[in-house]
Design a protein around this motif. Structure first.
Motif, PDB file in Angstrom:
ATOM      1  N   ALA A 125      41.443  41.605  42.719  1.00 55.62           N
ATOM      2  CA  ALA A 125      42.183  42.085  41.552  1.00 55.62           C
ATOM      3  C   ALA A 125      41.291  42.986  40.704  1.00 55.62           C
ATOM      4  O   ALA A 125      40.055  42.923  40.787  1.00 55.62           O
ATOM      5  CB  ALA A 125      42.677  40.894  40.736  1.00 55.62           C
ATOM      6  N   ASP A 126      41.883  43.825  39.880  1.00 55.76           N
ATOM      7  CA  ASP A 126      41.187  44.691  38.918  1.00 55.76           C
ATOM      8  C   ASP A 126      40.224  45.674  39.576  1.00 55.76           C
ATOM      9  O   ASP A 126      39.183  46.014  39.008  1.00 55.76           O
ATOM     10  CB  ASP A 126      40.438  43.850  37.865  1.00 55.76           C
ATOM     11  CG  ASP A 126      41.361  42.928  37.105  1.00 55.76           C
ATOM     12  OD1 ASP A 126      42.524  43.309  36.860  1.00 55.76           O
ATOM     13  OD2 ASP A 126      40.925  41.814  36.754  1.00 55.76           O
ATOM     14  N   GLY A 127      40.517  46.122  40.797  1.00 60.99           N
ATOM     15  CA  GLY A 127      39.714  47.146  41.438  1.00 60.99           C
ATOM     16  C   GLY A 127      38.386  46.675  42.000  1.00 60.99           C
ATOM     17  O   GLY A 127      37.531  47.486  42.346  1.00 60.99           O
ATOM     18  N   HIS A 128      38.169  45.397  42.107  1.00 59.68           N
ATOM     19  CA  HIS A 128      36.929  44.867  42.677  1.00 59.68           C
ATOM     20  C   HIS A 128      37.105  44.628  44.167  1.00 59.68           C
ATOM     21  O   HIS A 128      38.219  44.545  44.683  1.00 59.68           O
ATOM     22  CB  HIS A 128      36.520  43.568  41.972  1.00 59.68           C
ATOM     23  CG  HIS A 128      36.133  43.775  40.547  1.00 59.68           C
ATOM     24  ND1 HIS A 128      34.919  44.275  40.176  1.00 59.68           N
ATOM     25  CD2 HIS A 128      36.828  43.546  39.397  1.00 59.68           C
ATOM     26  CE1 HIS A 128      34.857  44.348  38.855  1.00 59.68           C
ATOM     27  NE2 HIS A 128      36.016  43.918  38.361  1.00 59.68           N
ATOM     28  N   TYR A 129      35.968  44.514  44.858  1.00 60.20           N
ATOM     29  CA  TYR A 129      35.965  44.311  46.302  1.00 60.20           C
ATOM     30  C   TYR A 129      35.094  43.114  46.663  1.00 60.20           C
ATOM     31  O   TYR A 129      34.111  42.824  45.986  1.00 60.20           O
ATOM     32  CB  TYR A 129      35.413  45.549  47.034  1.00 60.20           C
ATOM     33  CG  TYR A 129      36.215  46.794  46.783  1.00 60.20           C
ATOM     34  CD1 TYR A 129      37.355  47.054  47.519  1.00 60.20           C
ATOM     35  CD2 TYR A 129      35.811  47.712  45.816  1.00 60.20           C
ATOM     36  CE1 TYR A 129      38.104  48.196  47.292  1.00 60.20           C
ATOM     37  CE2 TYR A 129      36.546  48.851  45.580  1.00 60.20           C
ATOM     38  CZ  TYR A 129      37.688  49.091  46.319  1.00 60.20           C
ATOM     39  OH  TYR A 129      38.424  50.211  46.091  1.00 60.20           O
TER      40      TYR A 129
END
Length: 151
Positions: free
Chosen positions: A69-73
């Motif tokens: 979520a929120d552009g994390h990997y």
């Protein structure tokens, strides 16, 4: 002489009652023991614990990158601990698919804590072991994270 006959007969009657009481007592004890033995013989058996699987080969899987979520990997590399019941090293496709499904869109905050990572790993292990269980034979018993990096 009449008195002698009475005294001789009196103990005989009392002895007969004692014998009868002893026979009844022995019969009750035998029935009780037989009942207990029958119960022990036909009582439902307690479920025995399943023996722990024996570790077999370790299958090293390629690293994958999962969108959080929120552009994390999450960069995840794991290995599968197979059991000796597995005919060969397990194909990791199912395990990787399950990992992608589980970790996709999870928040970084959930996975950064030790408790959150441990919880996620326990859930993943349960799903992977179930996926690799064929006809009650567990082919995989555990997974190990060799890389777990969040960006």
């Amino acid at each position: 002489m009449a008195d002698e006959k009475k005294t001789e007969e009196t103990p005989a009657k009392g002895g007969g009652k004692k014998k009868l009481i002893m026979i009844i007592a022995i019969a009750l004890i035998a029935l009780g023991g037989g009942g207990f033995g029958g119960y022990m013989m036909f009582a439902p058996k307690k479920a025995t614990a399943e023996p722990a699987p024996t570790p077999g080969v370790v299958a090293v899987l390629d690293a994958i990158t999962i969108n959080l979520a929120d552009g994390h990997y999450l960069k995840l590399k794991m290995t599968l601990q197979a059991t000796t019941e597995a005919a060969e090293a397990p194909d990791g496709s199912k395990a990787l698919d399950i990992a992608i499904e589980q970790f996709s869109n999870q928040s970084e905050d959930e996975l950064l804590t030790t408790a959150g990572r441990d919880k996620a790993k326990k859930e993943l292990v349960a799903k992977v072991v179930k996926a690799y269980t064929v006809e009650k034979k567990k082919e995989v018993m555990d997974i190990y994270f060799t890389t777990f990096v969040i960006q």
